[in-house]
Design a protein around this motif. Structure first.
Motif, PDB file in Angstrom:
ATOM      1  N   GLU A 150      44.790 -13.215 -46.904  1.00 25.84           N
ATOM      2  CA  GLU A 150      45.140 -13.534 -48.136  1.00 25.84           C
ATOM      3  C   GLU A 150      45.491 -14.780 -48.212  1.00 25.84           C
ATOM      4  OE1 GLU A 150      46.038 -12.081 -51.972  1.00 25.84           O
ATOM      5  OE2 GLU A 150      45.917 -10.267 -51.036  1.00 25.84           O
ATOM      6  N   GLY A 151      46.282 -15.946 -48.317  1.00 23.90           N
ATOM      7  CA  GLY A 151      46.829 -16.432 -48.649  1.00 23.90           C
ATOM      8  C   GLY A 151      46.765 -18.287 -47.218  1.00 23.90           C
ATOM      9  N   ASP A 152      46.120 -17.246 -46.463  1.00 24.65           N
ATOM     10  CA  ASP A 152      46.060 -18.639 -45.645  1.00 24.65           C
ATOM     11  C   ASP A 152      45.319 -19.621 -45.045  1.00 24.65           C
ATOM     12  OD1 ASP A 152      48.231 -17.353 -43.169  1.00 24.65           O
ATOM     13  OD2 ASP A 152      46.244 -15.632 -42.290  1.00 24.65           O
TER      14      ASP A 152
ATOM     15  N   ALA B 198      41.406 -19.257 -45.087  1.00 24.84           N
ATOM     16  CA  ALA B 198      40.842 -17.480 -44.553  1.00 24.84           C
ATOM     17  C   ALA B 198      39.687 -17.359 -45.469  1.00 24.84           C
ATOM     18  CB  ALA B 198      41.719 -16.738 -45.247  1.00 24.84           C
TER      19      ALA B 198
ATOM     20  N   ASP C  58      39.626 -15.688 -49.084  1.00 25.21           N
ATOM     21  CA  ASP C  58      41.145 -15.520 -49.593  1.00 25.21           C
ATOM     22  C   ASP C  58      41.839 -14.576 -48.799  1.00 25.21           C
ATOM     23  OD1 ASP C  58      43.525 -16.509 -49.916  1.00 25.21           O
ATOM     24  OD2 ASP C  58      43.593 -15.302 -52.132  1.00 25.21           O
TER      25      ASP C  58
ATOM     26  N   TRP D 261      39.529 -11.554 -48.279  1.00 28.60           N
ATOM     27  CA  TRP D 261      39.032 -11.037 -49.096  1.00 28.60           C
ATOM     28  C   TRP D 261      38.244  -9.221 -48.202  1.00 28.60           C
ATOM     29  CZ3 TRP D 261      34.197  -7.370 -49.387  1.00 28.60           C
ATOM     30  CH2 TRP D 261      34.388  -6.691 -50.787  1.00 28.60           C
TER      31      TRP D 261
END
Length: 390
Positions: free
Chosen positions: A343-345, A348, A351, A353
């Motif tokens: 998450e945040g990369d 991804a 995101d 999940w």
């Protein structure tokens, strides 16, 4: 045809689905039973109150506290399914466990004090059962409650307390007779989490979030009027509540259908759907999703006919939790090296999940009793096999 395939229940399901679409606080960003950010709490309290006001929660409560005696026994599970299907927030905390304990074993005064505040979500409850050396072996709990006149003085430690950092009230088990057999010296309490001596310390998990907590109890004074059921009779109260928790975990099977759809879409997006081994694995997972639905249907049918079996909720919980893990695990493997992104990369998938779901999935195999322990209970209570030598 399933036990809930009647015109009346179809109408009820449609009403619930429309209500959730209109009033829900939006999708959950993560899979599983998660603690929300503090900023979301007002919206979740309002959402919970709306569900009660609409007669969609507390359906089986006594009518004087908002229950509906004419309600179909499957309506509560339909509400849980539709909330899960929408992938939105279920009411957070342990209110369903606490309310079951208060309704089944509490005094009229306790019902009057606690149930309306649960309905309005003025109080969020947490479950204070597990301890560092008493998780699946709950009877090994060591938190002590010593009577001092009209109060009990509680000292000990609890752990894995979901939403403890948000809770107003705690549903507590403590040992009141250390000399009694393990299951007979335990008492259930309603604990005000703002009491002096209660110290809640959030735990940072492998997911990077803080859904669980440690709770330290240092000389906490709990009024004797907050004993739920009889002193030293808390084991019976707890077991009736854990039946609700295990059923609730298994009822999240409605989420599995949506996750399976996402998994097929992910396989198509990555090109893996062209691979016969991938299609075979997806077919196996799809079959297991249908078996999970069948297990739920059997349990519902037995509920309707009053023929519940001791192993029904246990089997459903084990099957769901292990299937949930395998779905998330395959979703991660389909991503190849992109499965390292979280998450945040940038880049991804969804995101992160799937990564979060995979890391969290193990919690379901422990919550409500570790699957290994539940298998022993199925053998002994469900199949009548000889008890393990102790």
């Amino acid at each position: 045809m399933g036990p809930d395939a009647t015109p009346e229940l179809d109408t009820f399901r449609a009403r619930v689905r429309a209500f959730v679409a209109r009033h829900s606080p939006g999708p959950k960003p993560h899979a599983g039973v998660r603690a929300p950010a503090p900023a979301l709490l007002p919206a979740l309290r309002a959402w919970t109150a709306k569900l009660y006001d609409a007669g969609l929660l507390g359906i089986d409560w006594p009518p004087e506290y908002g229950g509906r005696p004419d309600a179909h026994p499957l309506e509560a599970s339909i509400v849980a399914e539709e909330i899960a299907r929408a992938r939105t927030w279920a009411p957070i905390g342990a209110a369903s466990l606490a309310s079951a304990a208060v309704i089944g074993h509490g005094t009229p005064d306790q019902r009057t004090r606690f149930l309306p505040r649960i309905r309005s979500c003025a109080d969020i409850w947490c479950q204070l059962f597990s301890e560092p050396e008493a998780g699946s072996d709950l009877a090994a709990l060591r938190t002590r409650a010593v009577r001092d006149g009209e109060v009990f003085v509680v000292t000990g430690q609890k752990v894995w307390t979901t939403n403890g950092q948000h809770a107003d009230m705690g549903y507590l088990l403590a040992r009141t007779d250390p000399d009694a057999p393990r299951h007979r010296g335990v008492t259930a309490f309603a604990l005000d989490m703002r009491s002096p001596g209660v110290d809640v310390r959030p735990l940072r998990e492998i997911t990077g979030t803080t859904d669980f907590n440690e709770v330290f109890l240092d000389g906490v004074r709990v009024p004797a009027a907050n004993v739920i059921g009889e002193v030293n009779g808390g084991w019976r109260v707890a077991m009736s509540s854990l039946g609700h928790e295990r059923s609730g975990v298994a009822a999240r099977g409605a989420e599995l259908l949506a996750v399976l759809d996402d998994l097929v879409a992910l396989a198509a997006e990555t090109g893996a759907l062209d691979d016969s081994a991938t299609r075979q694995t997806l077919g196996e997972l799809a079959a297991r999703v249908q078996v999970n639905a069948a297990l739920t249907g059997v349990a519902r049918s037995r509920l309707l006919h009053g023929t519940e079996q001791p192993a029904d909720a246990l089997l459903g919980k084990i099957f769901f939790s292990e299937l949930n893990h395998d779905l998330a695990d395959f979703g991660l493997r389909l991503q190849g090296t992109d499965g390292l992104l979280v998450e945040g990369d940038p880049g991804a998938v969804a995101d992160g999940w799937w990564q979060d779901a995979h890391l969290y999935a193990r919690a379901y195999t422990i919550a409500g009793g570790a699957n290994e322990v539940l298998r022993t209970q199925i053998a002994e209570r469900g199949l009548g096999l000889p008890r393990e030598a102790r």
